[in-house]
Scaffold this motif. Structure first.
Motif, PDB file in Angstrom:
ATOM      1  N   ASN A  44      44.246  27.242  64.936  1.00 60.66           N
ATOM      2  CA  ASN A  44      44.281  26.371  66.112  1.00 60.66           C
ATOM      3  C   ASN A  44      42.883  25.953  66.553  1.00 60.66           C
ATOM      4  O   ASN A  44      42.005  26.811  66.750  1.00 60.66           O
ATOM      5  N   ASN A 169      53.971  21.692  73.828  1.00 62.72           N
ATOM      6  CA  ASN A 169      53.595  23.101  73.756  1.00 62.72           C
ATOM      7  C   ASN A 169      54.185  23.895  74.912  1.00 62.72           C
ATOM      8  O   ASN A 169      54.106  23.483  76.075  1.00 62.72           O
ATOM      9  N   GLU A 170      54.781  25.045  74.599  1.00 63.03           N
ATOM     10  CA  GLU A 170      55.279  25.992  75.595  1.00 63.03           C
ATOM     11  C   GLU A 170      55.957  25.305  76.788  1.00 63.03           C
ATOM     12  O   GLU A 170      55.546  25.463  77.937  1.00 63.03           O
ATOM     13  N   CYS A 215      57.991  28.496  74.092  1.00 61.76           N
ATOM     14  CA  CYS A 215      57.756  28.917  72.698  1.00 61.76           C
ATOM     15  C   CYS A 215      58.035  30.408  72.521  1.00 61.76           C
ATOM     16  O   CYS A 215      57.446  31.085  71.671  1.00 61.76           O
ATOM     17  N   THR A 240      59.382  25.900  66.145  1.00 60.59           N
ATOM     18  CA  THR A 240      58.126  26.591  66.452  1.00 60.59           C
ATOM     19  C   THR A 240      58.309  27.549  67.613  1.00 60.59           C
ATOM     20  O   THR A 240      59.008  27.250  68.593  1.00 60.59           O
ATOM     21  N   HIS A 242      55.853  31.125  69.492  1.00 60.30           N
ATOM     22  CA  HIS A 242      54.568  31.825  69.527  1.00 60.30           C
ATOM     23  C   HIS A 242      54.824  33.325  69.603  1.00 60.30           C
ATOM     24  O   HIS A 242      55.899  33.759  70.034  1.00 60.30           O
ATOM     25  N   TYR A 244      52.594  36.939  70.769  1.00 57.53           N
ATOM     26  CA  TYR A 244      51.382  37.638  71.206  1.00 57.53           C
ATOM     27  C   TYR A 244      51.629  39.137  71.382  1.00 57.53           C
ATOM     28  O   TYR A 244      50.939  39.784  72.156  1.00 57.53           O
ATOM     29  N   GLU A 289      51.226  29.782  67.473  1.00 53.20           N
ATOM     30  CA  GLU A 289      50.144  30.598  68.019  1.00 53.20           C
ATOM     31  C   GLU A 289      50.491  32.063  67.815  1.00 53.20           C
ATOM     32  O   GLU A 289      51.639  32.470  68.015  1.00 53.20           O
ATOM     33  N   TYR A 290      49.478  32.851  67.434  1.00 55.79           N
ATOM     34  CA  TYR A 290      49.633  34.297  67.459  1.00 55.79           C
ATOM     35  C   TYR A 290      48.276  34.925  67.745  1.00 55.79           C
ATOM     36  O   TYR A 290      47.222  34.299  67.570  1.00 55.79           O
ATOM     37  N   THR A 327      51.982  31.082  59.820  1.00 54.11           N
ATOM     38  CA  THR A 327      51.318  31.588  61.025  1.00 54.11           C
ATOM     39  C   THR A 327      50.052  30.791  61.345  1.00 54.11           C
ATOM     40  O   THR A 327      49.258  30.485  60.457  1.00 54.11           O
ATOM     41  N   TRP A 330      45.703  31.620  67.017  1.00 52.40           N
ATOM     42  CA  TRP A 330      45.191  30.956  68.211  1.00 52.40           C
ATOM     43  C   TRP A 330      43.720  31.335  68.370  1.00 52.40           C
ATOM     44  O   TRP A 330      43.372  32.504  68.506  1.00 52.40           O
TER      45      TRP A 330
END
Length: 560
Positions: A44, A169-170, A215, A240, A242, A244, A289-290, A327, A330
């Motif tokens: 990203n 996004n999100e 996400c 998609t 994400h 975390y 994102e991860y 993957t 981020w």
């Protein structure tokens, strides 16, 4: 010929010393699953074109062709280009995008494509800036959203299919029921799909990326997205989400100090859901994102212990490969220094890169603590071989001797008192030696041999704006803080747990010999009611301390 080559280099904007990249217009596999697999691994360009209000507002320099060349050279095959459009188009209809901004976005996208990278382009922080208001301002949000994608789709309609569009996004929606949220996101994703497909050119079969709410990879939200994708009857769609990690581990709160069985299960379950809901049904998943929230942070102490974070990154890479998920790391600034184009922590990046293709063994911890105040004794760790075999231990390039320096019984690795006595030397507090446990594949596991004693705290006074606990760390490393009142209530901003958030409620200052209690923590304390703090250290040591707020004044005392 040399003159023509120089002119071409100048036209493409390739910096001095940078070789021209391979052509970017390569053939995209027919199968969406194969195409997204070809994008692995991804990176990203965070906190750049998505920064508010402008590209450099959040501290990163402008993106360059050299940056994207570096990303390709480091093994990435795709790049996500988050873009926040809010401050770059008119606030009222027809919501015209600033031509200079659209040109700049196109320039960055073209550089990435020319480097042979797949590119994912999206609407980023627009999600919470104005799309979130859809419940109360439905028609304006839809008109604005549709207008932006109409313009973006038109500008990029002839770009190669290595460019993907991500609707938003999100996505999140304020003041809405769960049913309304699901309906709003389906409406946006469906409208996005219709606009792009109707714009023609390469957009007729371009891969389009659709998110779940926030996400988030929860089963109900992924089921909602699967229903939307199914209803669109389009083989060129990508899901998609994400990831975390388990939240307590990701920020070190609520006792999430280690990458334990709970955190591992959270990851295993998330990737199983991604596979079963989408991949097994022929729908590719792009993990847009991860990472770990606020880690690494090179301006503050690590809130997540380094070895525990490496375990997470290794595990994530393995599970993503097993699930068939691509993957995207981020990176707001934390991994690649955008000025020097070098990894801020090459050893950390080595673990990330290794996880793309192979497994590495780990251990129950990456530190062995040897108390200075007691005789040296054997110390043990438990190996997690992850399919590898143990080869041995090394120190300063020399192999330690099995039986004399260490023993291995099953997965239990024991360093002998004899070896530890030699390795700790004069037993100065801190790291005395660094060992490598090597295995038949993957990266070595680094083990620090540390001399320590229980830290010593001292009484202190201060204010809610500035208060520190004088601390002799004596080689130890702070892990977490447990804070309660006499009646059993939790003390601190995270009142749902006694274990407060690292760096938000408290933070070690090793250089100045102190533990900082933040204003966020101190200002939530009950006036006149002492709070009992228990500081937990990675050696296993605990120290009890008491703080009392009286107005703006704070006093702290050691509890015997």
């Amino acid at each position: 010929m040399a003159v023509l080559l120089l002119a071409l280099v100048t036209l493409l904007g390739i910096g001095a010393g940078t070789a021209p990249a391979a052509p970017g217009r390569h053939r995209v596999p027919v199968s969406a699953l194969d195409a997204v697999a070809a994008m692995q691994p991804s990176w990203n360009l965070g906190n750049t074109l998505d920064a508010i209000p402008d590209e450099t507002s959040w501290g990163n320099p402008p993106a360059t062709r050299e940056l994207l060349h570096t990303i390709r050279a480091q093994g990435f095959r795709s790049v996500r280009v988050p873009v926040t459009w809010t401050d770059h188009h008119t606030a009222t209809a027809p919501y015209t995008i600033d031509p200079a901004w659209l040109d700049r976005v196109e320039q960055v996208v073209d550089w990435a494509l020319a480097e042979g990278l797949y590119v994912v382009l999206n609407l980023h922080h627009d999600s919470w800036q104005w799309i979130a208001k859809m419940a109360g301002d439905h028609d304006h949000v839809r008109a604005r959203f549709d207008a932006l994608w109409t313009q973006i789709a038109h500008r990029f309609r002839n770009a190669p299919r290595t460019l993907l569009f991500e609707s938003v996004n999100e996505p999140q929606f304020e003041n809405a029921t769960d049913a309304q949220k699901a309906r709003f996101l389906n409406e946006l994703n469906t409208s996005f799909h219709s606009i792009v497909r109707a714009s023609g050119g390469a957009n007729a079969d371009r891969l389009l990326v659709l998110p779940t709410q926030y996400c988030t990879p929860s089963q109900p939200l992924m089921d909602d997205l699967a229903a939307t994708i199914g209803a669109l009857h389009d083989r060129n769609l990508v899901a998609t989400v994400h990831y975390y990690s388990w939240y307590p581990f990701s920020v070190n709160i609520a006792g999430g100090t280690h990458y334990d069985a709970t955190a591992r299960k959270d990851l295993d379950d998330a990737f199983a859901r991604m596979h079963d809901t989408f991949v097994a049904r022929g729908i590719p998943v792009y993990l847009g994102e991860y990472g770990l929230l606020s880690w690494p942070d090179h301006f503050h102490p690590d809130r997540v212990e380094r070895g525990e974070a490496l375990k997470y990154l290794e595990h994530l890479g393995y599970r993503a490969r097993a699930a068939g998920v691509t993957t995207a790391l981020w990176d707001p600034f934390a991994y690649l220094d955008r000025t020097t184009l070098r990894w801020r922590d090459p050893a950390l990046f080595a673990w990330i890169r290794s996880s793309w293709t192979t497994r590495s063994a780990t251990a129950s911890f990456d530190k062995v603590f040897v108390p200075r105040s007691r005789p040296v004794t054997d110390q043990s760790l438990t190996l997690d071989l992850n399919g590898t075999r143990f080869r041995g231990l090394w120190h300063d390039g020399a192999r330690l001797v099995a039986g004399r320096d260490y023993t291995l019984s099953g997965s239990r690795l024991t360093l002998t008192a004899r070896a530890l006595t030699r390795l700790t030397g004069d037993r100065a507090y801190g790291v005395n030696a660094t060992l490598q446990a090597r295995f038949t594949s993957g990266l070595p596991w680094v083990i620090e041999v540390i001399t320590q004693d229980t830290p010593v705290l001292a009484d202190a006074t201060g204010t809610t704006g500035s208060f520190t606990v004088p601390t002799l760390f004596r080689g130890d490393v702070l892990a977490t803080l447990h804070a309660t009142y006499a009646d059993g209530g939790n003390a601190g901003p995270a009142d749902w747990t006694p274990y407060q958030e690292f760096n938000k409620a408290f933070s070690p200052d090793y250089g100045n010999g102190a533990i900082v209690l933040t204003p966020d923590f101190l200002n939530t304390l009950r006036d006149g009611q002492p709070a009992t703090l228990v500081f937990h250290f990675h050696s296993g040591a605990t120290i009890t301390y008491q703080v009392t707020r009286s107005g703006d004044s704070v006093t702290g005392t050691v509890v015997p």
